[in-house]
Design a protein around this motif. Structure first.
Motif, mmCIF file in Angstrom:
data_model
loop_
_atom_site.group_PDB
_atom_site.id
_atom_site.type_symbol
_atom_site.label_atom_id
_atom_site.label_comp_id
_atom_site.label_asym_id
_atom_site.label_seq_id
_atom_site.Cartn_x
_atom_site.Cartn_y
_atom_site.Cartn_z
ATOM 1 N N ASP A 13 47.148 32.387 46.546
ATOM 2 C CA ASP A 13 47.928 33.098 45.533
ATOM 3 C C ASP A 13 47.112 33.446 44.296
ATOM 4 O OD1 ASP A 13 50.180 32.983 47.123
ATOM 5 O OD2 ASP A 13 50.930 31.131 46.196
ATOM 6 N N VAL A 14 45.889 32.940 44.207
ATOM 7 C CA VAL A 14 45.049 33.156 43.019
ATOM 8 C C VAL A 14 44.406 34.543 43.074
ATOM 9 C CG1 VAL A 14 43.016 32.373 41.751
ATOM 10 C CG2 VAL A 14 44.594 30.694 42.750
ATOM 11 N N HIS A 15 44.602 35.322 42.006
ATOM 12 C CA HIS A 15 43.996 36.649 41.919
ATOM 13 C C HIS A 15 42.596 36.595 41.318
ATOM 14 C CE1 HIS A 15 47.529 38.552 43.356
ATOM 15 N NE2 HIS A 15 48.249 38.432 42.253
ATOM 16 N N TYR A 16 42.441 35.768 40.308
ATOM 17 C CA TYR A 16 41.115 35.616 39.713
ATOM 18 C C TYR A 16 41.058 34.342 38.884
ATOM 19 C CZ TYR A 16 43.271 37.748 35.511
ATOM 20 O OH TYR A 16 44.084 38.032 34.443
ATOM 21 N N VAL A 17 39.831 33.936 38.581
ATOM 22 C CA VAL A 17 39.563 32.758 37.759
ATOM 23 C C VAL A 17 38.617 33.179 36.660
ATOM 24 C CG1 VAL A 17 38.600 30.422 37.742
ATOM 25 C CG2 VAL A 17 39.809 31.241 39.773
ATOM 26 N N TYR A 18 38.823 32.636 35.467
ATOM 27 C CA TYR A 18 37.891 32.960 34.386
ATOM 28 C C TYR A 18 37.751 31.787 33.429
ATOM 29 C CZ TYR A 18 41.852 33.884 31.196
ATOM 30 O OH TYR A 18 42.982 33.772 30.414
ATOM 31 N N VAL B 64 35.584 34.924 38.388
ATOM 32 C CA VAL B 64 35.614 34.936 39.851
ATOM 33 C C VAL B 64 36.829 35.745 40.275
ATOM 34 C CG1 VAL B 64 35.908 33.532 41.936
ATOM 35 C CG2 VAL B 64 34.510 32.671 40.037
ATOM 36 N N VAL B 65 36.648 36.665 41.206
ATOM 37 C CA VAL B 65 37.771 37.489 41.643
ATOM 38 C C VAL B 65 38.038 37.289 43.133
ATOM 39 C CG1 VAL B 65 37.365 39.254 39.886
ATOM 40 C CG2 VAL B 65 36.311 39.504 42.140
ATOM 41 N N ALA B 66 39.307 37.439 43.507
ATOM 42 C CA ALA B 66 39.692 37.401 44.916
ATOM 43 C C ALA B 66 39.578 38.805 45.493
ATOM 44 C CB ALA B 66 41.122 36.889 45.054
ATOM 45 N N LYS B 67 39.099 38.894 46.703
ATOM 46 C CA LYS B 67 38.898 40.205 47.317
ATOM 47 C C LYS B 67 40.199 40.999 47.392
ATOM 48 C CE LYS B 67 35.943 40.608 50.635
ATOM 49 N NZ LYS B 67 35.250 40.497 51.945
ATOM 50 N N ASN B 68 41.288 40.322 47.748
ATOM 51 C CA ASN B 68 42.546 41.046 47.906
ATOM 52 C C ASN B 68 43.211 41.408 46.576
ATOM 53 O OD1 ASN B 68 43.505 38.580 47.046
ATOM 54 N ND2 ASN B 68 44.517 38.045 48.974
ATOM 55 N N ALA B 69 42.575 41.010 45.457
ATOM 56 C CA ALA B 69 43.119 41.356 44.135
ATOM 57 C C ALA B 69 42.389 42.539 43.497
ATOM 58 C CB ALA B 69 43.048 40.155 43.202
ATOM 59 N N VAL B 70 41.288 42.957 44.114
ATOM 60 C CA VAL B 70 40.514 44.079 43.574
ATOM 61 C C VAL B 70 41.157 45.393 44.025
ATOM 62 C CG1 VAL B 70 38.276 45.229 43.510
ATOM 63 C CG2 VAL B 70 38.390 42.719 43.578
ATOM 64 N N GLU B 71 41.675 46.151 43.067
ATOM 65 C CA GLU B 71 42.348 47.412 43.386
ATOM 66 C C GLU B 71 41.395 48.596 43.400
ATOM 67 O OE1 GLU B 71 45.486 47.287 40.315
ATOM 68 O OE2 GLU B 71 46.899 47.192 41.990
ATOM 69 N N LYS B 72 40.395 48.567 42.499
ATOM 70 C CA LYS B 72 39.498 49.716 42.390
ATOM 71 C C LYS B 72 38.169 49.293 41.777
ATOM 72 C CE LYS B 72 39.417 54.523 40.753
ATOM 73 N NZ LYS B 72 40.138 55.554 39.946
ATOM 74 N N ILE B 73 37.099 49.949 42.222
ATOM 75 C CA ILE B 73 35.760 49.722 41.666
ATOM 76 C C ILE B 73 35.357 50.989 40.913
ATOM 77 C CG2 ILE B 73 33.345 49.208 42.184
ATOM 78 C CD1 ILE B 73 34.280 47.851 44.745
ATOM 79 N N ASN B 74 35.119 50.862 39.622
ATOM 80 C CA ASN B 74 34.832 52.007 38.778
ATOM 81 C C ASN B 74 33.395 51.982 38.261
ATOM 82 O OD1 ASN B 74 37.826 52.801 38.499
ATOM 83 N ND2 ASN B 74 37.819 50.696 37.745
ATOM 84 N N PRO B 75 32.715 53.117 38.197
ATOM 85 C CA PRO B 75 31.357 53.166 37.626
ATOM 86 C C PRO B 75 31.381 52.712 36.168
ATOM 87 C CG PRO B 75 31.888 55.205 38.783
ATOM 88 C CD PRO B 75 33.170 54.451 38.657
ATOM 89 N N TYR B 76 30.306 52.044 35.766
ATOM 90 C CA TYR B 76 30.194 51.556 34.396
ATOM 91 C C TYR B 76 28.756 51.740 33.952
ATOM 92 C CZ TYR B 76 31.788 48.613 30.479
ATOM 93 O OH TYR B 76 32.165 48.151 29.242
ATOM 94 N N PHE B 77 28.524 51.731 32.645
ATOM 95 C CA PHE B 77 27.180 52.039 32.167
ATOM 96 C C PHE B 77 26.181 50.936 32.508
ATOM 97 C CE2 PHE B 77 29.049 49.773 28.564
ATOM 98 C CZ PHE B 77 28.007 48.962 28.146
ATOM 99 N N ASN B 78 24.901 51.276 32.428
ATOM 100 C CA ASN B 78 23.789 50.368 32.729
ATOM 101 C C ASN B 78 23.832 49.868 34.172
ATOM 102 O OD1 ASN B 78 21.421 49.022 32.115
ATOM 103 N ND2 ASN B 78 22.463 47.208 31.320
ATOM 104 N N HIS B 79 24.222 50.767 35.093
ATOM 105 C CA HIS B 79 24.196 50.496 36.534
ATOM 106 C C HIS B 79 25.134 49.356 36.928
ATOM 107 C CE1 HIS B 79 20.779 53.192 36.802
ATOM 108 N NE2 HIS B 79 20.176 52.494 35.867
ATOM 109 N N ARG B 80 26.171 49.127 36.155
ATOM 110 C CA ARG B 80 27.167 48.112 36.494
ATOM 111 C C ARG B 80 28.444 48.791 36.984
ATOM 112 N NH1 ARG B 80 27.502 44.728 31.054
ATOM 113 N NH2 ARG B 80 27.439 46.851 30.213
ATOM 114 N N VAL B 81 29.395 47.971 37.453
ATOM 115 C CA VAL B 81 30.698 48.502 37.845
ATOM 116 C C VAL B 81 31.787 47.685 37.147
ATOM 117 C CG1 VAL B 81 29.952 49.399 40.073
ATOM 118 C CG2 VAL B 81 30.802 47.053 39.917
ATOM 119 N N LYS B 82 32.906 48.353 36.905
ATOM 120 C CA LYS B 82 34.060 47.717 36.263
ATOM 121 C C LYS B 82 35.212 47.721 37.264
ATOM 122 C CE LYS B 82 36.851 47.966 32.038
ATOM 123 N NZ LYS B 82 37.058 48.716 30.769
ATOM 124 N N LEU B 83 35.891 46.594 37.389
ATOM 125 C CA LEU B 83 36.934 46.448 38.396
ATOM 126 C C LEU B 83 38.328 46.577 37.794
ATOM 127 C CD1 LEU B 83 35.534 43.306 40.268
ATOM 128 C CD2 LEU B 83 34.924 45.713 40.616
#
Length: 256
Positions: A165-170, A211-230
Protein backbone atom coordinates in the motif's frame (compact mmCIF):
# COMPACT_ATOMS: atom_id res chain seq x y z
CA UNK A 1 43.07 14.70 12.40
CA UNK A 2 41.37 15.26 9.05
CA UNK A 3 38.32 13.05 8.56
CA UNK A 4 36.29 12.52 5.40
CA UNK A 5 32.77 11.06 5.56
CA UNK A 6 31.33 9.38 2.48
CA UNK A 7 27.65 8.78 3.26
CA UNK A 8 24.46 9.45 1.27
CA UNK A 9 22.12 9.55 4.26
CA UNK A 10 22.15 12.91 6.05
CA UNK A 11 20.79 11.44 9.28
CA UNK A 12 23.46 8.75 9.39
CA UNK A 13 26.26 11.25 8.70
CA UNK A 14 24.96 13.54 11.44
CA UNK A 15 24.70 10.68 13.94
CA UNK A 16 28.25 9.61 13.16
CA UNK A 17 29.56 13.12 13.82
CA UNK A 18 27.73 13.28 17.16
CA UNK A 19 29.06 9.89 18.19
CA UNK A 20 32.63 10.87 17.33
CA UNK A 21 32.28 13.78 19.74
CA UNK A 22 31.09 11.51 22.55
CA UNK A 23 34.10 9.28 21.90
CA UNK A 24 36.44 12.21 22.67
CA UNK A 25 37.88 11.86 19.19
CA UNK A 26 39.48 15.11 18.10
CA UNK A 27 38.98 15.55 14.40
CA UNK A 28 38.49 18.08 11.63
CA UNK A 29 35.66 17.15 9.27
CA UNK A 30 36.88 18.22 5.85
CA UNK A 31 33.89 17.10 3.77
CA UNK A 32 30.79 14.92 3.47
CA UNK A 33 30.26 13.24 0.08
CA UNK A 34 27.22 11.24 -1.00
CA UNK A 35 28.06 9.73 -4.39
CA UNK A 36 30.71 7.56 -6.00
CA UNK A 37 31.19 10.12 -8.76
CA UNK A 38 31.80 13.01 -6.36
CA UNK A 39 34.12 10.90 -4.21
CA UNK A 40 36.31 10.03 -7.19
CA UNK A 41 36.61 13.71 -8.11
CA UNK A 42 37.35 14.64 -4.50
CA UNK A 43 40.20 12.14 -4.19
CA UNK A 44 41.65 13.34 -7.49
CA UNK A 45 41.69 16.97 -6.38
CA UNK A 46 42.52 16.85 -2.66
CA UNK A 47 45.16 15.59 -0.29
CA UNK A 48 44.44 12.30 1.43
CA UNK A 49 42.61 12.57 4.76
CA UNK A 50 43.88 10.84 7.88
CA UNK A 51 40.76 8.70 8.11
CA UNK A 52 37.72 7.93 5.92
CA UNK A 53 34.31 6.72 7.06
CA UNK A 54 32.70 5.18 4.00
CA UNK A 55 29.17 3.89 3.55
CA UNK A 56 29.01 0.89 1.23
CA UNK A 57 25.77 1.81 -0.53
CA UNK A 58 25.83 5.33 -1.96
CA UNK A 59 23.35 7.33 -4.03
CA UNK A 60 24.81 6.18 -7.35
CA UNK A 61 26.28 2.77 -6.58
CA UNK A 62 28.60 0.81 -4.30
CA UNK A 63 31.51 2.65 -2.71
CA UNK A 64 33.88 -0.14 -3.81
CA UNK A 65 33.63 1.36 -7.30
CA UNK A 66 35.65 4.32 -6.02
CA UNK A 67 38.75 2.13 -5.67
CA UNK A 68 38.40 0.94 -9.25
CA UNK A 69 38.68 4.53 -10.50
CA UNK A 70 41.14 6.20 -8.14
CA UNK A 71 43.82 5.15 -5.65
CA UNK A 72 42.81 5.80 -2.05
CA UNK A 73 45.79 5.85 0.30
CA UNK A 74 43.96 6.36 3.59
CA UNK A 75 42.69 4.14 6.41
CA UNK A 76 39.02 3.34 5.91
CA UNK A 77 36.25 2.36 8.29
CA UNK A 78 33.30 1.06 6.29
CA UNK A 79 29.73 1.49 7.48
CA UNK A 80 27.04 -0.87 6.27
CA UNK A 81 23.40 -1.79 6.77
CA UNK A 82 24.14 -5.31 5.49
CA UNK A 83 24.51 -7.87 8.23
CA UNK A 84 27.10 -10.65 8.30
CA UNK A 85 28.69 -10.39 4.90
CA UNK A 86 32.31 -10.44 3.86
CA UNK A 87 33.38 -10.19 7.50
CA UNK A 88 36.37 -12.44 6.91
CA UNK A 89 37.47 -10.31 3.96
CA UNK A 90 37.39 -7.23 6.18
CA UNK A 91 39.36 -8.93 8.96
CA UNK A 92 42.00 -10.53 6.77
CA UNK A 93 42.78 -7.25 5.05
CA UNK A 94 42.69 -5.11 8.21
CA UNK A 95 39.81 -3.04 6.88
CA UNK A 96 37.40 -2.25 9.69
CA UNK A 97 33.64 -1.94 9.40
CA UNK A 98 30.68 -0.75 11.48
CA UNK A 99 27.22 -2.28 11.22
CA UNK A 100 24.34 0.19 11.08
CA UNK A 101 22.81 1.41 13.28
CA UNK A 102 26.27 2.19 14.65
CA UNK A 103 26.81 1.48 18.33
CA UNK A 104 29.14 3.69 20.38
CA UNK A 105 31.05 0.69 21.72
CA UNK A 106 31.77 -0.56 18.19
CA UNK A 107 32.87 2.91 17.09
CA UNK A 108 35.22 3.15 20.06
CA UNK A 109 36.83 -0.18 19.14
CA UNK A 110 37.23 0.87 15.50
CA UNK A 111 38.89 4.13 16.54
CA UNK A 112 41.22 2.27 18.90
CA UNK A 113 42.19 -0.06 16.09
CA UNK A 114 42.84 2.92 13.85
CA UNK A 115 44.96 4.64 16.50
CA UNK A 116 47.12 1.56 16.95
CA UNK A 117 47.73 0.92 13.26
CA UNK A 118 47.53 4.47 11.84
CA UNK A 119 48.65 3.13 8.48
CA UNK A 120 47.42 3.51 4.92
CA UNK A 121 45.44 0.51 3.80
CA UNK A 122 45.22 -0.74 0.25
CA UNK A 123 42.29 -2.78 -0.95
CA UNK A 124 43.22 -5.39 -3.54
CA UNK A 125 41.04 -6.13 -6.57
CA UNK A 126 40.54 -9.70 -5.36
CA UNK A 127 39.06 -8.37 -2.13
CA UNK A 128 36.79 -6.00 -4.02
CA UNK A 129 35.45 -8.87 -6.11
CA UNK A 130 34.82 -10.92 -2.97
CA UNK A 131 32.96 -8.04 -1.31
CA UNK A 132 30.88 -7.32 -4.40
CA UNK A 133 29.95 -10.99 -4.76
CA UNK A 134 28.95 -11.13 -1.11
CA UNK A 135 26.74 -8.05 -1.49
CA UNK A 136 25.05 -9.42 -4.60
CA UNK A 137 24.39 -12.75 -2.87
CA UNK A 138 22.92 -11.13 0.22
CA UNK A 139 20.85 -8.72 -1.87
CA UNK A 140 19.34 -11.67 -3.74
CA UNK A 141 18.61 -13.37 -0.43
CA UNK A 142 17.01 -10.23 0.97
CA UNK A 143 14.85 -9.77 -2.11
CA UNK A 144 13.70 -13.37 -1.82
CA UNK A 145 12.54 -12.65 1.74
CA UNK A 146 11.27 -9.10 1.42
CA UNK A 147 8.89 -7.84 4.05
CA UNK A 148 5.16 -7.66 3.50
CA UNK A 149 4.32 -5.55 6.54
CA UNK A 150 5.63 -2.30 7.90
CA UNK A 151 5.36 -1.24 11.54
CA UNK A 152 4.54 2.48 11.76
CA UNK A 153 3.70 4.95 14.49
CA UNK A 154 0.11 5.91 15.14
CA UNK A 155 -0.73 8.06 18.12
CA UNK A 156 1.14 6.74 21.14
CA UNK A 157 1.47 3.24 19.69
CA UNK A 158 2.25 1.32 16.52
CA UNK A 159 0.19 -0.30 13.78
CA UNK A 160 1.16 -2.47 10.84
CA UNK A 161 0.46 -1.45 7.27
CA UNK A 162 0.95 -3.41 4.07
CA UNK A 163 4.11 -2.63 2.12
CA UNK A 164 2.05 -3.06 -1.06
CA UNK A 165 0.00 0.00 0.00
CA UNK A 166 3.04 2.30 0.26
CA UNK A 167 3.37 4.79 -2.61
CA UNK A 168 6.63 6.35 -1.53
CA UNK A 169 9.01 6.89 1.38
CA UNK A 170 10.94 10.03 2.18
CA UNK A 171 13.21 11.51 4.84
CA UNK A 172 12.71 14.99 6.25
CA UNK A 173 14.45 16.55 9.26
CA UNK A 174 15.94 13.15 10.11
CA UNK A 175 12.49 11.51 10.21
CA UNK A 176 11.40 8.77 7.80
CA UNK A 177 7.84 8.88 6.44
CA UNK A 178 5.86 6.28 4.49
CA UNK A 179 2.92 7.55 2.43
CA UNK A 180 -0.08 5.46 1.40
CA UNK A 181 -3.29 6.35 -0.42
CA UNK A 182 -4.94 7.58 2.75
CA UNK A 183 -2.25 8.65 5.19
CA UNK A 184 1.34 9.58 6.00
CA UNK A 185 3.06 7.49 8.69
CA UNK A 186 6.27 7.88 10.69
CA UNK A 187 8.63 4.92 10.39
CA UNK A 188 11.15 4.24 13.14
CA UNK A 189 13.93 3.33 10.69
CA UNK A 190 16.38 5.24 8.53
CA UNK A 191 15.47 5.40 4.87
CA UNK A 192 18.44 3.13 4.07
CA UNK A 193 17.36 0.48 6.58
CA UNK A 194 13.83 0.52 5.19
CA UNK A 195 14.90 0.50 1.53
CA UNK A 196 17.25 -2.45 2.08
CA UNK A 197 14.31 -4.54 3.28
CA UNK A 198 12.05 -3.76 0.33
CA UNK A 199 11.65 -5.61 -2.97
CA UNK A 200 14.06 -3.92 -5.38
CA UNK A 201 11.78 -4.86 -8.27
CA UNK A 202 9.00 -2.74 -6.77
CA UNK A 203 10.84 0.09 -4.96
CA UNK A 204 13.62 2.39 -6.17
CA UNK A 205 15.70 4.92 -4.24
CA UNK A 206 15.68 7.86 -6.65
CA UNK A 207 17.91 10.08 -4.51
CA UNK A 208 19.34 10.22 -1.00
CA UNK A 209 16.00 11.08 0.59
CA UNK A 210 13.24 9.45 -1.46
CA UNK A 211 12.09 5.94 -2.40
CA UNK A 212 9.22 5.41 -4.82
CA UNK A 213 7.03 2.42 -5.61
CA UNK A 214 6.89 1.45 -9.26
CA UNK A 215 3.10 1.27 -9.30
CA UNK A 216 2.88 4.81 -7.86
CA UNK A 217 4.83 6.49 -10.67
CA UNK A 218 2.31 8.09 -13.04
CA UNK A 219 4.64 9.98 -15.36
CA UNK A 220 8.33 10.64 -16.03
CA UNK A 221 9.01 14.23 -17.06
CA UNK A 222 12.22 15.77 -18.48
CA UNK A 223 14.07 18.00 -16.04
CA UNK A 224 17.11 20.23 -16.30
CA UNK A 225 20.72 19.01 -15.95
CA UNK A 226 19.88 15.63 -17.53
CA UNK A 227 17.57 14.64 -14.67
CA UNK A 228 13.92 13.58 -14.67
CA UNK A 229 11.02 14.66 -12.47
CA UNK A 230 8.31 12.19 -11.51
CA UNK A 231 4.59 12.57 -11.08
CA UNK A 232 3.72 10.27 -8.18
CA UNK A 233 0.44 9.24 -6.59
CA UNK A 234 -0.49 11.06 -3.38
CA UNK A 235 2.19 13.74 -3.66
CA UNK A 236 2.34 15.84 -0.47
CA UNK A 237 4.27 19.01 -1.30
CA UNK A 238 7.07 16.78 -2.58
CA UNK A 239 9.16 17.04 -5.72
CA UNK A 240 10.39 13.69 -6.99
CA UNK A 241 13.59 14.32 -8.91
CA UNK A 242 15.80 11.41 -9.94
CA UNK A 243 19.47 12.22 -9.47
CA UNK A 244 21.48 12.61 -12.65
CA UNK A 245 23.61 9.55 -11.89
CA UNK A 246 20.53 7.34 -11.56
CA UNK A 247 18.36 8.54 -14.44
CA UNK A 248 19.35 5.88 -16.97
CA UNK A 249 19.17 3.06 -14.43
CA UNK A 250 15.79 4.31 -13.18
CA UNK A 251 14.32 4.28 -16.69
CA UNK A 252 15.61 0.75 -17.21
CA UNK A 253 14.06 -0.28 -13.88
CA UNK A 254 10.70 1.19 -14.86
CA UNK A 255 10.88 -0.66 -18.17
CA UNK A 256 11.26 -4.08 -16.51
Amino acid sequence: MNVLIIEDEFRAANQLQNMLKTCDFEYNLIDIIDTVEDAVVWFQQNEMPNLVFMDIQLADGLSFEIFQKVEVEAPIIFTTAFDQYAIQAFKVNSVDYLLKPIQEEDLQKALQKFSKSNQSQHIENSVLKQLLTSIQTQTEQKNAKTRNGLLVKEGTGFVQIKVADVHYVYSEDSITFAVTKNKRYIVDETIDQLFNSLDSDQFYKINRGQVVAKNAVEKINPYFNHRVKLTVLQERDQEFIVSRQKTSDFKAWMNQ
